[in-house]
Motif scaffolding. Structure first.
Motif, PDB file in Angstrom:
ATOM      1  N   SER A 188      43.194  52.878 -42.800  1.00 26.63           N
ATOM      2  CA  SER A 188      43.217  51.818 -41.805  1.00 26.63           C
ATOM      3  C   SER A 188      44.326  52.089 -40.788  1.00 26.63           C
ATOM      4  CB  SER A 188      43.439  50.469 -42.476  1.00 26.63           C
ATOM      5  OG  SER A 188      44.743  50.417 -43.020  1.00 26.63           O
ATOM      6  N   ALA A 189      44.289  51.352 -39.721  1.00 23.52           N
ATOM      7  CA  ALA A 189      45.281  51.516 -38.657  1.00 23.52           C
ATOM      8  C   ALA A 189      46.683  51.150 -39.147  1.00 23.52           C
ATOM      9  CB  ALA A 189      44.910  50.668 -37.450  1.00 23.52           C
ATOM     10  N   ILE A 190      46.780  50.183 -40.032  1.00 22.46           N
ATOM     11  CA  ILE A 190      48.090  49.761 -40.540  1.00 22.46           C
ATOM     12  C   ILE A 190      48.715  50.884 -41.368  1.00 22.46           C
ATOM     13  CG2 ILE A 190      49.257  48.132 -42.075  1.00 22.46           C
ATOM     14  CD1 ILE A 190      47.204  46.036 -41.191  1.00 22.46           C
ATOM     15  N   VAL A 191      47.910  51.542 -42.198  1.00 20.95           N
ATOM     16  CA  VAL A 191      48.422  52.643 -43.012  1.00 20.95           C
ATOM     17  C   VAL A 191      48.876  53.792 -42.115  1.00 20.95           C
ATOM     18  CG1 VAL A 191      47.805  54.365 -44.745  1.00 20.95           C
ATOM     19  CG2 VAL A 191      47.020  52.007 -45.006  1.00 20.95           C
ATOM     20  N   ILE A 211      53.380  56.871 -39.638  1.00 24.85           N
ATOM     21  CA  ILE A 211      54.077  57.329 -38.431  1.00 24.85           C
ATOM     22  C   ILE A 211      55.526  56.870 -38.450  1.00 24.85           C
ATOM     23  CG2 ILE A 211      54.212  57.030 -35.926  1.00 24.85           C
ATOM     24  CD1 ILE A 211      51.126  57.032 -35.929  1.00 24.85           C
ATOM     25  N   VAL A 212      55.754  55.609 -38.815  1.00 33.70           N
ATOM     26  CA  VAL A 212      57.120  55.077 -38.870  1.00 33.70           C
ATOM     27  C   VAL A 212      57.934  55.812 -39.927  1.00 33.70           C
ATOM     28  CG1 VAL A 212      58.478  53.024 -39.465  1.00 33.70           C
ATOM     29  CG2 VAL A 212      56.514  52.819 -37.942  1.00 33.70           C
ATOM     30  N   VAL A 213      57.336  56.070 -41.084  1.00 38.41           N
ATOM     31  CA  VAL A 213      58.036  56.801 -42.144  1.00 38.41           C
ATOM     32  C   VAL A 213      58.372  58.226 -41.672  1.00 38.41           C
ATOM     33  CG1 VAL A 213      57.764  57.802 -44.449  1.00 38.41           C
ATOM     34  CG2 VAL A 213      57.119  55.424 -44.031  1.00 38.41           C
ATOM     35  N   GLY A 214      57.453  58.867 -40.970  1.00 37.42           N
ATOM     36  CA  GLY A 214      57.710  60.209 -40.441  1.00 37.42           C
ATOM     37  C   GLY A 214      58.841  60.224 -39.438  1.00 37.42           C
ATOM     38  N   ILE A 215      58.858  59.263 -38.550  1.00 41.51           N
ATOM     39  CA  ILE A 215      59.936  59.176 -37.557  1.00 41.51           C
ATOM     40  C   ILE A 215      61.271  58.909 -38.237  1.00 41.51           C
ATOM     41  CG2 ILE A 215      60.823  57.787 -35.639  1.00 41.51           C
ATOM     42  CD1 ILE A 215      57.895  57.484 -34.717  1.00 41.51           C
ATOM     43  N   ALA A 216      61.272  58.027 -39.237  1.00 37.20           N
ATOM     44  CA  ALA A 216      62.511  57.730 -39.960  1.00 37.20           C
ATOM     45  C   ALA A 216      63.017  58.965 -40.700  1.00 37.20           C
ATOM     46  CB  ALA A 216      62.284  56.580 -40.937  1.00 37.20           C
TER      47      ALA A 216
END
Length: 71
Positions: free
Chosen positions: A3-6, A11-16
């Motif tokens: 899903s889009a939320i996952v 993406i946020v985890v990758g950036i962090a």
């Protein structure tokens, strides 16, 4: 299918993770960088740019000879 939320969470985890790695690398490089009071062997420097970066004086050599020297 994800899903889009996952996908947004990934993406946020990758950036962090990238930010954390960047901070760790920057901290390591900063702690290993020479201080103004450190002894730097200017005679070993063979690059004008590096010589000027450590506040040395670059003396160019003959075109056919070895590279210039830093003092």
């Amino acid at each position: 299918m994800q899903s889009a939320i996952v996908q947004m969470i990934l993406i946020v985890v990758g950036i962090a993770a990238a930010a954390i790695v960047s901070i760790i690398v920057y901290a390591q490089l900063s702690s290993n960088a020479p201080e103004d009071s450190d002894n730097i062997e200017l005679k070993r420097i063979t690059s004008k740019t590096l010589c000027e970066a450590v506040s040395g004086t670059w003396a160019p050599s003959d075109p056919s000879g070895p590279p210039g020297s830093c003092s």
